[in-house]
Design an enzyme around this catalytic site. Structure first.
Site, PDB file in Angstrom:
ATOM      1  N   LYS A 250     103.994  62.749 127.824  1.00 51.87           N
ATOM      2  CA  LYS A 250     103.040  61.746 128.167  1.00 51.87           C
ATOM      3  C   LYS A 250     103.301  60.233 127.940  1.00 51.87           C
ATOM      4  O   LYS A 250     102.575  59.444 128.581  1.00 51.87           O
ATOM      5  CB  LYS A 250     101.765  62.054 127.106  1.00 51.87           C
ATOM      6  CG  LYS A 250     101.025  63.355 127.378  1.00 51.87           C
ATOM      7  CD  LYS A 250      99.738  63.299 126.202  1.00 51.87           C
ATOM      8  CE  LYS A 250      98.816  64.637 126.559  1.00 51.87           C
ATOM      9  NZ  LYS A 250      97.908  64.653 125.735  1.00 51.87           N
ATOM     10  N   ASP A 286      91.934  61.539 128.063  1.00 52.07           N
ATOM     11  CA  ASP A 286      91.835  61.938 126.746  1.00 52.07           C
ATOM     12  C   ASP A 286      90.677  61.092 125.943  1.00 52.07           C
ATOM     13  O   ASP A 286      89.855  61.486 125.300  1.00 52.07           O
ATOM     14  CB  ASP A 286      92.962  61.996 125.813  1.00 52.07           C
ATOM     15  CG  ASP A 286      93.695  63.098 126.072  1.00 52.07           C
ATOM     16  OD1 ASP A 286      93.205  64.398 126.638  1.00 52.07           O
ATOM     17  OD2 ASP A 286      95.066  63.361 125.743  1.00 52.07           O
TER      18      ASP A 286
HETATM   19  P1  NAP Z   1     101.573  64.961 118.098  1.00 48.99           P
HETATM   20  O1  NAP Z   1     101.724  63.908 118.922  1.00 48.99           O
HETATM   21  O2  NAP Z   1     102.635  65.944 118.163  1.00 48.99           O
HETATM   22  O3  NAP Z   1     100.922  64.727 116.789  1.00 48.99           O
HETATM   23  C1  NAP Z   1     100.659  65.579 115.755  1.00 48.99           C
HETATM   24  C2  NAP Z   1     100.419  64.965 114.452  1.00 48.99           C
HETATM   25  O4  NAP Z   1      99.774  66.176 113.734  1.00 48.99           O
HETATM   26  C3  NAP Z   1     101.158  64.034 113.855  1.00 48.99           C
HETATM   27  O5  NAP Z   1     100.369  62.911 113.155  1.00 48.99           O
HETATM   28  C4  NAP Z   1     101.956  65.176 112.722  1.00 48.99           C
HETATM   29  O6  NAP Z   1     102.107  64.563 111.563  1.00 48.99           O
HETATM   30  C5  NAP Z   1     100.671  65.754 112.382  1.00 48.99           C
HETATM   31  N1  NAP Z   1     100.949  67.069 111.888  1.00 48.99           N
HETATM   32  C6  NAP Z   1     101.557  68.001 112.636  1.00 48.99           C
HETATM   33  N2  NAP Z   1     101.913  69.150 111.582  1.00 48.99           N
HETATM   34  C7  NAP Z   1     101.331  68.963 110.637  1.00 48.99           C
HETATM   35  C8  NAP Z   1     101.144  69.793 109.567  1.00 48.99           C
HETATM   36  N3  NAP Z   1     101.623  70.940 109.159  1.00 48.99           N
HETATM   37  N4  NAP Z   1     100.414  69.069 108.389  1.00 48.99           N
HETATM   38  C9  NAP Z   1      99.602  67.920 108.772  1.00 48.99           C
HETATM   39  N5  NAP Z   1      99.897  67.216 109.521  1.00 48.99           N
HETATM   40  C10 NAP Z   1     100.570  67.682 110.919  1.00 48.99           C
HETATM   41  O7  NAP Z   1     100.578  65.928 118.828  1.00 48.99           O
HETATM   42  P2  NAP Z   1      98.973  65.306 119.570  1.00 48.99           P
HETATM   43  O8  NAP Z   1      99.013  65.521 121.028  1.00 48.99           O
HETATM   44  O9  NAP Z   1      98.469  64.189 118.677  1.00 48.99           O
HETATM   45  O10 NAP Z   1      98.015  66.705 119.363  1.00 48.99           O
HETATM   46  C11 NAP Z   1      97.301  66.939 118.193  1.00 48.99           C
HETATM   47  C12 NAP Z   1      96.552  68.068 118.218  1.00 48.99           C
HETATM   48  O11 NAP Z   1      95.530  67.572 119.023  1.00 48.99           O
HETATM   49  C13 NAP Z   1      97.150  69.381 119.038  1.00 48.99           C
HETATM   50  O12 NAP Z   1      96.523  70.574 118.454  1.00 48.99           O
HETATM   51  C14 NAP Z   1      96.454  69.286 120.323  1.00 48.99           C
HETATM   52  O13 NAP Z   1      96.371  70.871 120.822  1.00 48.99           O
HETATM   53  C15 NAP Z   1      95.158  68.668 119.987  1.00 48.99           C
HETATM   54  N6  NAP Z   1      94.527  68.101 121.244  1.00 48.99           N
HETATM   55  C16 NAP Z   1      93.555  68.480 121.793  1.00 48.99           C
HETATM   56  C17 NAP Z   1      92.866  67.733 122.888  1.00 48.99           C
HETATM   57  C18 NAP Z   1      91.778  68.214 123.575  1.00 48.99           C
HETATM   58  O14 NAP Z   1      91.250  67.972 124.769  1.00 48.99           O
HETATM   59  N7  NAP Z   1      90.982  69.064 122.666  1.00 48.99           N
HETATM   60  C19 NAP Z   1      93.663  66.811 123.529  1.00 48.99           C
HETATM   61  C20 NAP Z   1      94.864  66.244 123.159  1.00 48.99           C
HETATM   62  C21 NAP Z   1      95.435  66.921 121.951  1.00 48.99           C
HETATM   63  P3  NAP Z   1     103.566  63.759 111.337  1.00 48.99           P
HETATM   64  O15 NAP Z   1     103.561  62.387 112.233  1.00 48.99           O
HETATM   65  O16 NAP Z   1     103.567  63.407 109.888  1.00 48.99           O
HETATM   66  O17 NAP Z   1     104.533  64.510 112.075  1.00 48.99           O
END
Ligand code: NAP
Length: 447
Positions: A250, A286
């Site tokens: 992204k 998004d």
């Molecule tokens: P990302 O960039 O990898 O960020 C993940 C975030 O979650 C980081 O802040 C990370 O913390 C934290 N995290 C990961 N594992 C964790 C754990 N075990 N305990 C606590 N915090 C944790 O991912 P993203 O793209 O932001 O996506 C995050 C979620 O949103 C995903 O589940 C994705 O499927 C969902 N999402 C949904 C939509 C939708 O349309 N509904 C759209 C986009 C994303 P650290 O910084 O400390 O590593």
């Protein structure tokens, strides 16, 4: 549109509906045997692959006398008049550079030359197009495997004399059925998703349903690629109207684009690319997905206070969406330095996971906690949630996450991640096609 050549490995395919959709047939003589009676009703070519020695010579002789337009000899040196000889090269592992393709095919003698290469990246597809543009004479150039599907649909752009299709059972990886090729035609709308891995992506199902519902002849491609090398040339060369971009590309995708819309520029990431007459524009739908999911649930964003859990890409889109609508935002993350950096960038607050949620109206989970394959936990103390809260969980698989279940049990208003997923997809579809896809149809596709 390029002629569709039905690759016939079973004699009964010659009488099938698939044959009606095709313009010509390829007889795989090693599979069908010969002589064939009756002969195909449409023009045909014969392939000698898999045959050797005396039987190969006899098969060639029969095919020539039966009226085959061309005899595909592979890289064999069969004594066949060059006008009816088709030389072909297959690489089942990789696609060479365009220079190497030209050298390879240039060294083969035949009235028509065919190159078929396993495609592993976007750069491979660019190489195939460049070689096709430069090769002299009659040719068929195609890519194999899932990534190669586009070379079959855009066969005309490659200057191919014909392209292959199957009648129920593919004879090469990535082949489409003759009926599907006919349905798509040469001008099919091409959309897709680029990322790795793509196994769990809901986008193909949603956008295929949207194309069906709006009556668009097109295909949504899954582009599971190791990098983005060649992305811009790929989209322009193959006339790809739009792509979704997902993990891990992204942010990296920005470097390949000509322009960004305001949301993508503010967030610093794109999830949608639109090919606008050869100009690649990046969007971040998004952001709209967050706004639509919240307002559809009846939340008045302006003047609300939100706690955003997580500091990754989804949290960034969420913070921008909320702040641009006049919502106060506090970010919390297990790695607090990332929360602080995000807060500084967007001009909001950062804090550790709060002991009280009293001052918040909205809690948004932007971490994968609760998602299939992750710890099945809520990202904060659920006992703190009460009736006055709205809880929005971006995790969409499962639809009812532990956080949604607990928040709902405590009387909070809840919003599932699927709502955002649908709205961001609908926004991408609108950007590419100008059409509103029915939400219900797209929802049913992912249930
Ligand atoms: P990302 O960039 O990898 O960020 C993940 C975030 O979650 C980081 O802040 C990370 O913390 C934290 N995290 C990961 N594992 C964790 C754990 N075990 N305990 C606590 N915090 C944790 O991912 P993203 O793209 O932001 O996506 C995050 C979620 O949103 C995903 O589940 C994705 O499927 C969902 N999402 C949904 C939509 C939708 O349309 N509904 C759209 C986009 C994303 P650290 O910084 O400390 O590593």
């Amino acid at each position: 549109m390029t002629r569709i050549c039905l690759s016939v490995g079973r004699v009964e395919d010659l009488q099938s509906d698939a044959m009606q959709s095709a313009d010509m047939a390829e007889l795989r003589l090693d599979m069908t045997g010969w002589p064939l009676d009756p002969l195909p009703e449409k023009p045909f070519i014969a392939t000698l692959g898999g045959l050797e020695g005396q039987s190969r010579a006899e098969a060639a002789e029969w095919a020539l006398s039966a009226g085959a337009e061309l005899i595909d000899v592979g890289d064999g040196d069969d004594a066949i008049d060059e006008g009816r000889k088709m030389a072909s090269h297959h690489d089942w592992e990789r696609t060479p550079s365009w220079e190497e393709i030209l050298r390879l095919l240039g060294g083969m003698r035949g009235g028509l030359r065919k190159g078929a290469f396993m495609v592993n990246s976007l750069r491979d597809l660019v190489n195939i197009k460049q070689a096709a543009d430069l090769i002299a004479g009659r040719h068929v150039m195609l890519g194999m495997g899932e990534l190669g599907v586009i070379t079959r649909i855009r066969s005309q752009l490659l200057g191919n004399e014909f392209t292959y299709a199957h009648g129920g059972k593919a004879t090469a990886p990535g082949q489409l059925s003759a009926q599907e090729m006919r349905r798509l035609g040469g001008d099919a709308l091409l959309l897709g998703i680029v990322g790795r891995p793509l196994g769990h992506s809901s986008s193909p199902a949603m956008h295929r349903a949207a194309m069906d519902a709006t009556g668009l002849a097109g295909r949504y491609l899954r582009l599971d690629v190791p990098d983005l090398d060649g992305l811009a040339a790929f989209m322009k060369f193959y006339d790809v109207r739009g792509l979704n971009v997902t993990i891990p590309y992204k942010v990296e995708a920005l470097a390949h684009l000509d322009a960004l819309d305001a949301s993508a520029a503010a967030v610093g990431a794109v999830n949608t690319i639109s090919n606008e007459d050869g100009r690649l524009v990046g969007y971040n739908t998004d952001v709209l997905g967050v706004k639509e999911a919240l307002s559809e649930a009846g939340l008045v964003i302006e003047g609300s206070e939100a706690l955003v859990l997580g500091a990754g890409g989804a949290a960034m889109a969420c913070c921008h969406a909320l702040l641009s609508e006049g919502c106060g935002v506090t970010v919390s993350n297990r790695d607090m330095s990332k929360a602080e950096a995000l807060a500084q960038r967007f001009g909001c607050s950062a804090a550790g996971v709060p002991r009280s949620l009293e001052r918040f109206d909205l809690i948004v989970n932007c971490t994968p906690l609760g998602m299939e394959g992750y710890p099945s936990l809520a990202p904060l103390e659920v006992e703190l949630i009460g009736e006055g809260h709205t809880v929005f969980d971006m995790v969409y698989r499962p639809r009812e996450t532990p956080l949604i279940r607990e928040a709902s049990a405590r009387g909070a208003r809840t919003i599932e991640g699927a709502e955002m997923l649908l709205h961001q997809a609908m926004a991408s579809f609108r950007i590419w096609t100008g059409l509103d896809a029915p939400k219900r149809v797209m929802m049913e596709a992912i249930l």
